[in-house]
Motif scaffolding. Structure first.
Motif, mmCIF file in Angstrom:
data_model
loop_
_atom_site.group_PDB
_atom_site.id
_atom_site.type_symbol
_atom_site.label_atom_id
_atom_site.label_comp_id
_atom_site.label_asym_id
_atom_site.label_seq_id
_atom_site.Cartn_x
_atom_site.Cartn_y
_atom_site.Cartn_z
ATOM 1 N N HIS A 132 -4.295 -10.817 5.397
ATOM 2 C CA HIS A 132 -4.567 -9.953 6.556
ATOM 3 C C HIS A 132 -3.531 -8.843 6.656
ATOM 4 O O HIS A 132 -3.786 -7.800 7.235
ATOM 5 C CB HIS A 132 -4.602 -10.784 7.839
ATOM 6 C CG HIS A 132 -5.895 -11.493 8.043
ATOM 7 N ND1 HIS A 132 -7.052 -10.825 8.367
ATOM 8 C CD2 HIS A 132 -6.249 -12.787 7.923
ATOM 9 C CE1 HIS A 132 -8.052 -11.689 8.456
ATOM 10 N NE2 HIS A 132 -7.595 -12.892 8.183
ATOM 11 N N LEU A 133 -2.366 -9.104 6.104
ATOM 12 C CA LEU A 133 -1.327 -8.063 6.112
ATOM 13 C C LEU A 133 -1.476 -7.112 4.923
ATOM 14 O O LEU A 133 -0.749 -6.143 4.806
ATOM 15 C CB LEU A 133 0.065 -8.702 6.100
ATOM 16 C CG LEU A 133 0.427 -9.486 7.363
ATOM 17 C CD1 LEU A 133 1.774 -10.146 7.207
ATOM 18 C CD2 LEU A 133 0.431 -8.578 8.579
ATOM 19 N N THR A 134 -2.368 -7.442 4.007
ATOM 20 C CA THR A 134 -2.656 -6.539 2.887
ATOM 21 C C THR A 134 -4.170 -6.300 2.883
ATOM 22 O O THR A 134 -4.869 -6.812 2.025
ATOM 23 C CB THR A 134 -2.235 -7.175 1.553
ATOM 24 O OG1 THR A 134 -2.672 -8.535 1.545
ATOM 25 C CG2 THR A 134 -0.749 -7.136 1.328
ATOM 26 N N TYR B 46 17.202 -9.405 3.197
ATOM 27 C CA TYR B 46 16.148 -8.560 2.637
ATOM 28 C C TYR B 46 16.665 -7.758 1.455
ATOM 29 O O TYR B 46 15.958 -7.525 0.485
ATOM 30 C CB TYR B 46 15.592 -7.616 3.700
ATOM 31 C CG TYR B 46 14.608 -8.280 4.623
ATOM 32 C CD1 TYR B 46 13.436 -8.828 4.117
ATOM 33 C CD2 TYR B 46 14.846 -8.370 5.993
ATOM 34 C CE1 TYR B 46 12.531 -9.456 4.949
ATOM 35 C CE2 TYR B 46 13.946 -8.992 6.831
ATOM 36 C CZ TYR B 46 12.786 -9.533 6.306
ATOM 37 O OH TYR B 46 11.887 -10.146 7.132
ATOM 38 N N LYS C 163 15.115 -7.777 -2.138
ATOM 39 C CA LYS C 163 14.691 -6.519 -2.748
ATOM 40 C C LYS C 163 15.303 -6.363 -4.139
ATOM 41 O O LYS C 163 14.658 -5.862 -5.055
ATOM 42 C CB LYS C 163 15.132 -5.361 -1.840
ATOM 43 C CG LYS C 163 14.278 -4.135 -2.019
ATOM 44 C CD LYS C 163 14.617 -3.076 -1.012
ATOM 45 C CE LYS C 163 14.031 -1.758 -1.482
ATOM 46 N NZ LYS C 163 14.386 -0.652 -0.635
ATOM 47 N N LYS D 51 2.257 -8.748 -4.021
ATOM 48 C CA LYS D 51 1.882 -7.337 -3.945
ATOM 49 C C LYS D 51 2.771 -6.613 -2.939
ATOM 50 O O LYS D 51 3.302 -5.547 -3.209
ATOM 51 C CB LYS D 51 0.417 -7.207 -3.535
ATOM 52 C CG LYS D 51 -0.052 -5.776 -3.573
ATOM 53 C CD LYS D 51 -1.343 -5.534 -2.839
ATOM 54 C CE LYS D 51 -1.551 -4.031 -2.732
ATOM 55 N NZ LYS D 51 -2.634 -3.680 -1.830
ATOM 56 N N LYS D 52 2.928 -7.235 -1.765
ATOM 57 C CA LYS D 52 3.746 -6.629 -0.715
ATOM 58 C C LYS D 52 5.200 -6.489 -1.147
ATOM 59 O O LYS D 52 5.887 -5.572 -0.748
ATOM 60 C CB LYS D 52 3.699 -7.506 0.541
ATOM 61 C CG LYS D 52 2.773 -6.994 1.605
ATOM 62 C CD LYS D 52 2.868 -7.833 2.859
ATOM 63 C CE LYS D 52 3.621 -7.123 3.964
ATOM 64 N NZ LYS D 52 3.071 -5.860 4.375
ATOM 65 N N PRO E 44 6.968 -1.725 -2.781
ATOM 66 C CA PRO E 44 7.995 -0.749 -2.431
ATOM 67 C C PRO E 44 9.061 -0.539 -3.510
ATOM 68 O O PRO E 44 9.840 0.384 -3.406
ATOM 69 C CB PRO E 44 8.657 -1.351 -1.179
ATOM 70 C CG PRO E 44 7.903 -2.570 -0.832
ATOM 71 C CD PRO E 44 7.127 -2.966 -2.023
#
Lengths: 342, 634
Positions: free
Chosen positions: B397-399, B558, B562, B588-589, B593
């Motif tokens: 739902h977030l993607t 984070y 990352k 994916k998420k 970035p």
């Protein structure tokens, strides 16, 4: 002989620097990577807090750089900057090698690409747009949904790409709040029956007359401010955007069906600026913007003697601040050139 | 009967460790569940026994897995284990054939040279002495590597080696002393009697030229015996306990015993089977990308063995399962970590000396839902009947691009489906399980189970590998669970989904929860081969990276996540693919970035390639036949 200065980036800051330097007897080369000068202001319709037409600013800047000592190269990217003895050599993408006594970097910012916050559905759902897209709609005078209807329920999402560790931006872009307020008012002015909801974490109204605008939006235009971050957006069968958000003031989860969602994209260090930072070994901060030698009294100076910064390549700024910062850069450049010739 | 007092320390040690090992095995066997006891009994009289013997030879002696992944390290382990084994074997034969009598006590084989100093002068004896010298040299070469590894792990091709506790150091020293003291003792004795082969003989002659070898030999035989005795007595308190335990583990595993989510004897056996070789540290991305080197599985198991509070270690992990894949002993590291994340029922206390040898461990029961419900407020949901149930999951739902693509695919194939969490559903429960909250997770599982049962569906398709794993393993449902990559693959195979070739270079990143943790490697790649040119990387299947976005780790920042993500993405996009494909919304998420390469879920790529108006399009009609997914139990 006149001093030569190269200004990299022909947005608000670059144009202001070029114009002021020309007035102060320098020969200026202004390099702009796109086809036109003016930068982001060109994409904007009205400026806060007084809803001045952005074209007025563009006109002022264009008049400023209409000067015999300024040569403008558009569609020109900078490949690298090399220092050779007393002067700099700037190599451009079209193979030019330009010489200068000093350099002003005014590469500005990039608008956060909203696709990167996929949960908001930018580029996936029809009626999720960015703040820049909305400005274009204002300019063309048609605030319409993809199917041509006029939206009646509109949401504005603050802090898209700002204050968000997950996308790697911990800083506040500081202008999106007031942009949202300005745009909300503009929407209600054009569509009086529209309901506008602003979803915010904190409202930051630090500039002159911002707070007044915020009050006006609530009192005169009935804009709803809901303190909470949008968690996810989905689309129902009627193309309504089902927006989930927590109202943190009442402590309740909300689910609102909206016609249109506007994402207040934050400001990021320009990619072109990052390239220059790498090739010219210019210091950048944690937030990737150029790092000036001192935050208080050296905000235009870089770690390389003779290279200066102007405008939003160092931090998010509004037009007023950008022009002031650019003018301050001019003083530093002239100081540097004078010191050198003595 | 030949006897000398110096053999006493060795004898005490040997009989102690033999009795201890038997007692410990009996205790472990007693603690096994009834089903596991049966498995073990059956295994003893069946094929698992032979299989175990083979595995013990290949892994515990030869160390095949380590040899394959890191030759120098493998050689070190092999020379010590296999070399020592051969030395004992050949020593026993030697004592039996060339000794004064047959069927000798063990010490006669170990100290053969002392009791038969004249042995090995010529003929077959000399040849045998040569073999024994050769084996000793083989072990000593490994020992040399081990000593070097302690001081510079890079020499054996390891970036990190494990840190030791004091007892380990004493045991390590005594282990290190065993073979050099044997070498010296044998050399001195050989010199005194002018025997010995290429190693002990020549070394003896050198010593004899400037040392009183006759007087020196005896103390070194004492040293040899004491080193052996000390090593054996300390063994149960140190990581060397892995030597006897591993045998039991291999047998138990081959008999079909698995960790499950219960902390019991098998977990304990695995805990003691860890030799702290440190390979898990070398494969861990927390080490490779962020330099965290104190939370890897070797330390977790060491902490459990020492009855320490391992909560922080257990929680600071991506749960990617890379260490499970690389563990040469095959310990189920991630399932053990899952257990250690839960609240223990009893607290561990300080152990007395006796308890050090027979430690009592904390009890970690499987929590059950009872009494007051945490999520009792969740509204009851009614579902409509459908053949296939689609559960997108929170991350999907977030993607939304993935969700949109899946709907397009299901519609294009004419699947009669019901979108279970279209309006937003309840979490599958796995994130809570990863956080050690089994009880709360069970509530959500029960809630979702009701909805799934109501729908009457035969097939549950999910877009999220995290949901997939928990649906398949922790939901007690009579329903086939498929990840969308498997389902799409079957739609293609059934010819109800027609795709065009996209002419794109695609690199596939296998998500941890789908690949290593659930064993689904082939189907996603099959699907991608239909729509693009699949480029292989050095990180396929079991060797896949973790994207770094894991829900399993709430400890690191984070920025650290990352860093892990960008390191992995950089490596995966080395051959410049047009698309970095994955099969997990979270991957994916996480990747989007940090890389310039477009990142897309398999569903998105397939949706783009769909040929919509196919003239003789068959509609998906019946329950399709799919191969059972590989069973890897947690």
């Amino acid at each position: 002989m006149k001093n030569k200065v190269i200004v990299i980036g022909g947005g608000t800051a670059g144009m202001e620097v070029a114009g002021q330097l020309a007035k102060h007897d320098c020969t200026v080369t202004l390099l702009e990577r796109s086809a036109e000068t003016g930068g982001h202001v060109r994409d904007w319709y009205h400026l806060f807090p007084d809803r001045k037409d952005s074209r007025e600013v563009i006109n002022y800047l264009e008049n400023l750089i209409r000067h015999k000592s300024i040569s403008l190269f558009t569609d020109t990217d900078v490949n690298d900057i090399v220092r050779e003895n007393d002067f700099f050599v700037v190599r451009t993408s079209d193979g030019k090698e330009l010489q200068a006594d000093a350099i002003v970097v005014s590469t500005g910012f990039d608008l956060f690409r909203s696709e990167r916050k996929e949960e908001y559905g930018y580029g996936i759902y029809d009626n999720v747009i960015s703040s820049a897209d909305l400005e274009k709609m204002f300019r063309n005078d048609e605030i319409k949904l993809q199917n041509g209807n006029i939206p009646s329920k509109i949401g504005m999402v603050h802090c898209v790409g700002s204050r968000d560790e997950k996308v790697g931006n911990v800083y506040c872009s500081k202008l999106c709040c007031v942009t949202a307020v300005k745009q909300a008012i503009e929407i209600v002015k054009r569509i009086p029956e529209a309901k506008v909801f602003c979803f915010y974490m904190d409202i930051r109204m630090g500039g002159a007359l911002y707070e007044e605008l915020y009050k006006e939006a609530q009192q005169d235009y009935g804009v709803n401010f809901i303190r909470g971050k949008v968690s996810e957006v989905s689309q129902d069968i009627d193309n309504k955007l089902i927006t989930k958000v927590e109202d943190t003031l009442t402590g309740r989860p909300l689910k609102i069906g909206l016609d249109m969602l506007v994402l207040m994209a934050g400001m990021e260090m320009a990619e072109s600026g990052q390239k220059i930072a790498l090739s010219a070994e210019l210091d950048t901060g944690e937030n990737r913007f150029f790092k000036a030698t001192d935050l208080h009294y050296g905000s235009n100076k870089s770690n390389k003697n003779g290279i200066f910064y102007a405008g939003t390549c160092t931090a998010p700024m509004n037009i007023t601040e950008t022009i002031s910062h650019a003018r301050a850069a001019v003083i530093d450049v002239i100081d540097y050139l004078n010191d050198r010739s003595n | 009967m030949q006897f000398d007092p110096f053999v006493i320390p060795f004898n005490i040690g040997l009989y102690f460790i033999l009795i201890y090992a038997v007692v410990r095995c009996v205790l472990w066997f007693r603690d096994l569940s009834r089903a596991d006891k049966l498995r073990l009994q059956r295994g003893f009289f069946g094929r698992p026994f032979a299989k175990s013997l083979k595995e013990i030879f290949m892994e515990s002696l030869i160390h095949r897995k380590i040899l394959k992944s890191n030759f120098r390290l493998g050689y070190m382990h092999m020379s010590l284990a296999f070399g020592w084994f051969l030395l004992i074997l050949f020593g026993t034969i030697e004592a039996d054939i060339f000794g004064t009598r047959h069927l000798n006590p063990p010490y006669k084989a170990i100290f053969f040279k002392f009791f038969n100093p004249e042995h090995g002068r010529n003929g077959i004896e000399a040849f045998y002495a040569f073999i024994m010298d050769f084996l000793l040299a083989f072990i000593l070469s490994g020992l040399l590597l081990a000593v070097i590894k302690r001081f510079s792990s890079r020499v054996v091709g390891m970036k990190k080696t494990t840190r030791l506790k004091t007892l380990d150091k004493v045991a390590l020293t005594s282990l290190w002393l065993i073979f050099p003291s044997r070498l010296l003792a044998e050399s001195f004795t050989s010199a005194a009697y002018d025997t010995g082969s290429f190693l002990t003989g020549s070394l003896g002659s050198v010593f004899a030229s400037f040392l009183p070898v006759n007087e020196l030999a005896y103390p070194f035989w004492w040293l040899y015996s004491i080193s052996l005795g000390t090593f054996f007595i300390l063994l149960p308190l140190t990581r060397y306990m892995h030597i006897p335990t591993e045998l039991f583990l291999i047998f138990a595993r081959n008999s079909g015993i698995r960790t499950g989510d219960h902390y019991g004897a098998f977990t304990e056996i695995q805990t003691y089977s860890c030799s702290s070789c440190g390979i898990c540290i070398d494969t861990c991305q927390l080490n490779l990308s962020t330099g965290i080197t104190d939370i890897q599985s070797a330390y977790l198991l060491k902490g459990i063995r020492n009855n320490e509070d391992v909560k922080d270690i257990a929680n600071n992990c991506l749960m990617c399962g890379r260490c499970d894949q690389n563990c040469p002993v095959g310990i189920e590291l991630t399932p053990i970590r899952m257990i250690m994340r839960r609240e223990p029922e009893t607290k561990s206390g300080d152990n007395g000396f006796f308890e050090k040898y027979f430690p009592s461990h904390v009890k970690i029961p499987v929590p059950k839902t009872n009494g007051s419900l945490v999520y009792g407020w969740l509204p009851a949901v009614k579902t409509t009947k459908a053949e296939v149930l689609y559960f997108a999951g929170c991350m999907t739902h977030l993607t939304p691009a993935i969700k949109k693509s899946m709907i397009k695919i299901l519609d294009a194939a004419g699947v009669n489906y019901n979108f279970m969490d279209e309006e937003g559903g309840v979490c599958c429960g796995r994130p809570l399980m990863l956080a050690g909250k089994y009880k709360q997770a069970r509530e959500l599982i029960n809630y979702n189970s009701k909805i799934i049962k109501q729908s009457g569906a035969n097939i549950l398709v999910t877009s999220c590998p995290i949901c997939y794993k928990v649906f398949r393993e922790s939901y007690y449902l009579n329903i086939d669970v498929y990840h969308h990559s498997q389902f799409i693959n079957s739609l293609i195979n059934e010819d109800v989904l027609r795709l065009r070739f996209l002419r794109k270079k695609i690199t596939y990143h296998s998500p941890c929860e789908l690949g290593r943790r659930s064993g689904v490697y082939a189907e996603p790649k099959e699907v991608l081969k239909h729509v693009g040119r699949l480029q292989l990387t050095r990180h396929e299947d079991e060797n896949a990276y973790c994207c770094g976005g894991s829900l399993g780790n709430m400890h690191i920042s984070y920025a650290q996540k990352k860093k892990i993500a960008s390191d992995a993405a950089k490596d995966l996009t080395r051959n410049n693919p047009d698309i970095l494909a994955t099969a997990c919304p979270l991957c994916k998420k996480t990747f989007s970035p940090v890389t310039e390469t477009p990142v897309a879920d398999i569903a998105e790529i397939v949706a783009e390639a769909i040929i919509l108006s196919h003239p003789d399009k068959k509609n998906y009609s019946k329950v399709i036949s799919l191969k059972e997914p590989v069973d890897i139990s947690e």
